[in-house]
Design an enzyme around this catalytic site. Structure first.
Site, PDB file in Angstrom:
ATOM      1  N   GLY A 175       0.838  -1.197   0.000  1.00  0.00           N
ATOM      2  CA  GLY A 175       0.000   0.000   0.000  1.00  0.00           C
ATOM      3  C   GLY A 175       0.869   1.242   0.000  1.00  0.00           C
ATOM      4  O   GLY A 175       1.958   1.264  -0.577  1.00  0.00           O
ATOM      5  N   GLY A 176       0.387   2.265   0.696  1.00  0.00           N
ATOM      6  CA  GLY A 176       1.112   3.532   0.725  1.00  0.00           C
ATOM      7  C   GLY A 176       2.537   3.388   1.237  1.00  0.00           C
ATOM      8  O   GLY A 176       3.420   4.172   0.883  1.00  0.00           O
ATOM      9  N   GLY A 410      22.599   8.877 -31.890  1.00  0.00           N
ATOM     10  CA  GLY A 410      22.106   9.550 -30.684  1.00  0.00           C
ATOM     11  C   GLY A 410      22.682   8.928 -29.429  1.00  0.00           C
ATOM     12  O   GLY A 410      22.887   9.604 -28.412  1.00  0.00           O
ATOM     13  N   ALA A 411      22.978   7.632 -29.491  1.00  0.00           N
ATOM     14  CA  ALA A 411      23.518   6.955 -28.319  1.00  0.00           C
ATOM     15  C   ALA A 411      24.925   7.461 -27.994  1.00  0.00           C
ATOM     16  O   ALA A 411      25.354   7.445 -26.840  1.00  0.00           O
ATOM     17  CB  ALA A 411      23.521   5.449 -28.532  1.00  0.00           C
TER      18      ALA A 411
END
Ligand SMILES: CC(C)(COP(=O)(O)OP(=O)(O)OC[C@H]1O[C@@H](n2cnc3c(N)ncnc32)[C@H](O)[C@@H]1OP(=O)(O)O)[C@@H](O)C(=O)NCCC(=O)NCCSC(=O)CC(=O)O
Length: 520
Positions: A175-176, A410-411
């Site tokens: 949960g939280g 781009g790499a």
């Protein structure tokens, strides 16, 4: 006149009895249940984590926050043990959730114990280590327990980058509750005894009809391999706590300090001729980047982070000449070392962690590009890949890049080229810097010529060779100053150590801003 001595003895006895009650936590039966489940108790974990005799406990006598559903409920220690100690002589603050007391659930006062030591850690500039084993928000305390989480999350965020925060998940974390660890720098899990999820198997079954066990949903295996939520996993509590101690040796106490140095007998000028057999010039032959790293660093010791997640990129810590460096390296053995979404996230996060904590970054490059594919594009590779570019550019720690073989497109930029802020870029003679591989390039640039040719296959081969002869080497980039030097493979350790030494007092300013806006 009362007998003062007797009165004092009674007061001391009362304190001791109260303390013993707290130390006993939920009692021997629940402690036995912990052991039967393969887990230690909260206090046993603290003993294993810290240097012997260094523990100083706080908030021992804190009681729960009350409320109509808590009347008559006893919660010795309030379900969490908090204090300070040392690890290898360096001060750390620790909270250890006590599952034997109301399932280690978090109520108002439990949270107050935790936030107190977080505040002390921030004020004194020391790491915080959270040992998590809790059933989550204390249901009986309602909104007070949610508020307690809020107080912790707020501090996790505010102290992020100021002091190291480490979370060990040693039981349930659901949960939280998962968001405190998620906000910290490192999450370690214990294999087989820990799990993390937002909603558990029962809720999932009722909502989506999926059948899944606790371990399949959120065990250490899943989070260290598939989700990337956890950075490391140990085999049980003892091993996981040992990993926490090891990890801390690579981190400074706070953002104003440097990580500790580690003396070594490994010579700083040790030659690495073994690498001549590892990185062969044939671009299609993959090699183990781990071998390269282990040859270069002190004592062949690489402390890898997230070793099983996004294996196409390697990140981790090592020492060079006794000083800590963070290493980011393509791994040609896995997906040919291409960059995808997970690899970008993993690397960007690691780069930022290094930058927060004054850890210089060594980038080892052998990359053909970003992974092509509809799935990657639609899942936002542009947004994720941008994180790497951003993280490298933002980082002001010393940054050294070594291109071992391919560095394309781009790499090339995403792996910290000179233009993206590398202080020094080296290449081995085996390196090749280009917009793309020769085959692909020839097909595009010389398409017409190849089509028109009487012998297209021969023309194609000739064009590929031409492109290779021109670009498949480090010298075009070196000639234009994008590479600072092409260095001998066997001399690399010495060169790297001297380069990081040169950069040790680097000081780089950035324009005023509130904070940057990294793509998320
Ligand atoms: C975590 C568990 C799987 C562990 O199961 P086990 O069989 O090992 O242990 P158990 O159920 O006997 O629990 C041990 C003791 O802790 C108590 N206990 C368990 N969960 C509690 C909780 N959340 N608040 C207060 N007490 C709790 C039990 O009553 C029991 O008390 P005794 O020993 O006296 O019998 C289970 O306890 C569980 O599912 N708990 C509920 C988890 C949950 O839903 N938490 C709230 C999350 S909501 C939240 O955090 C906010 C959000 O999601 O956003």
């Amino acid at each position: 006149m009362p007998d003062l001595n007797l009165e004092l003895q009674e007061l001391v006895a009362e304190m001791e009895a109260r303390r013993a009650n707290v130390v006993a936590g939920g009692g021997p039966d629940r402690a036995k249940k912990q052991h039967e489940g393969g887990k230690m108790t909260a206090r046993e974990r603290i003993e294993h984590l810290l240097d012997s005799g260094s523990w100083l406990e706080f908030s021992t006598f804190t009681e729960h926050g009350g409320g109509p559903l808590m009347r008559g409920v006893e919660a010795p220690g309030e379900g969490v043990v908090t204090g300070r100690g040392t690890i290898n002589g360096r001060q750390v603050f620790v909270f250890s959730q006590d599952f034997t007391v109301l399932g280690g659930s978090l109520g108002k006062m439990n949270a107050q114990k935790v936030t107190k030591i977080m505040d002390l850690a921030a004020k004194t500039g020391c790491p915080v280590i959270g040992l998590n084993d809790s059933a989550g928000a204390r249901i009986q305390e309602g909104v007070d327990s949610l508020s307690g989480y809020g107080e912790i999350f707020y501090r996790n965020a505010i102290y992020s980058g100021a002091i190291p925060q480490i979370s060990a998940i040693l039981g349930p974390c659901a949960g939280g509750a998962v968001y405190s660890p998620a906000l910290t720098d490192f999450v370690l899990m214990s294999e087989g005894t820990s799990y993390m999820f937002i909603t558990g198997p029962e809720v999932i079954k009722s909502v989506t009809r999926e059948d899944v066990t606790f371990d399949e949903l959120g065990g250490a295996h899943v989070h260290t391999r598939r989700s990337g939520v956890a950075h490391l996993a140990g085999q049980g509590d003892e091993d996981t706590l040992r990993l926490v101690r090891s990890l801390l040796a690579y981190l400074p106490q706070n953002a104003k300090e440097k990580p500790p140095t580690r003396p070594t007998s490994d010579p700083v000028d040790r030659a690495t001729p073994e690498l001549l057999d590892v990185v062969v010039p044939d671009q299609r032959k993959p090699y183990a980047m781990h071998d390269v790293i282990e040859s270069l660093v002190d004592d062949a010791t690489f402390f890898e982070i997230q070793p099983h997640f996004a294996r196409n990129i390697l990140v981790g810590f090592a020492h060079l000449g006794g000083k800590v460096v963070g290493i980011v390296a393509n791994n040609p053995k896995f997906m040919a070392g291409t960059l995808n979404i997970d690899a970008s996230d993993k690397a960007a996060r690691f780069i930022r962690t290094c930058d927060c904590f004054n850890i210089p970054i060594l980038t080892l490059v052998d990359v053909t590009g970003f992974l092509p594919g509809v799935a990657q594009e639609h899942a936002g590779i542009i947004r994720h890949g941008a994180k790497m570019l951003y993280a490298y550019a933002e980082a002001t720690v010393p940054k050294v890049t070594l291109i071992t073989r391919k560095s394309y497109g781009g790499a090339y930029l995403a792996m910290n080229s000179r233009d993206m802020g590398a202080d020094v870029v080296y290449a081995w003679p085996t390196a090749a810097v280009a917009v793309m591989g020769a085959e692909g390039a020839a097909n595009i640039v010389y398409r017409r010529e190849i089509q028109k040719s009487d012998n297209p296959a021969a023309t194609r081969a000739e064009k590929i060779k031409q492109y290779k002869d021109t670009f498949d080497n480090p010298y075009v980039a070196a000639a234009k100053g994008y590479i600072d030097d092409v260095i001998a493979i066997e001399d690399t350790r010495r060169v790297l150590i001297q380069t990081f030494e040169m950069l040790e007092h680097k000081d780089e300013a950035r324009p005023y801003k509130k904070h940057g806006n990294i793509p998320l």
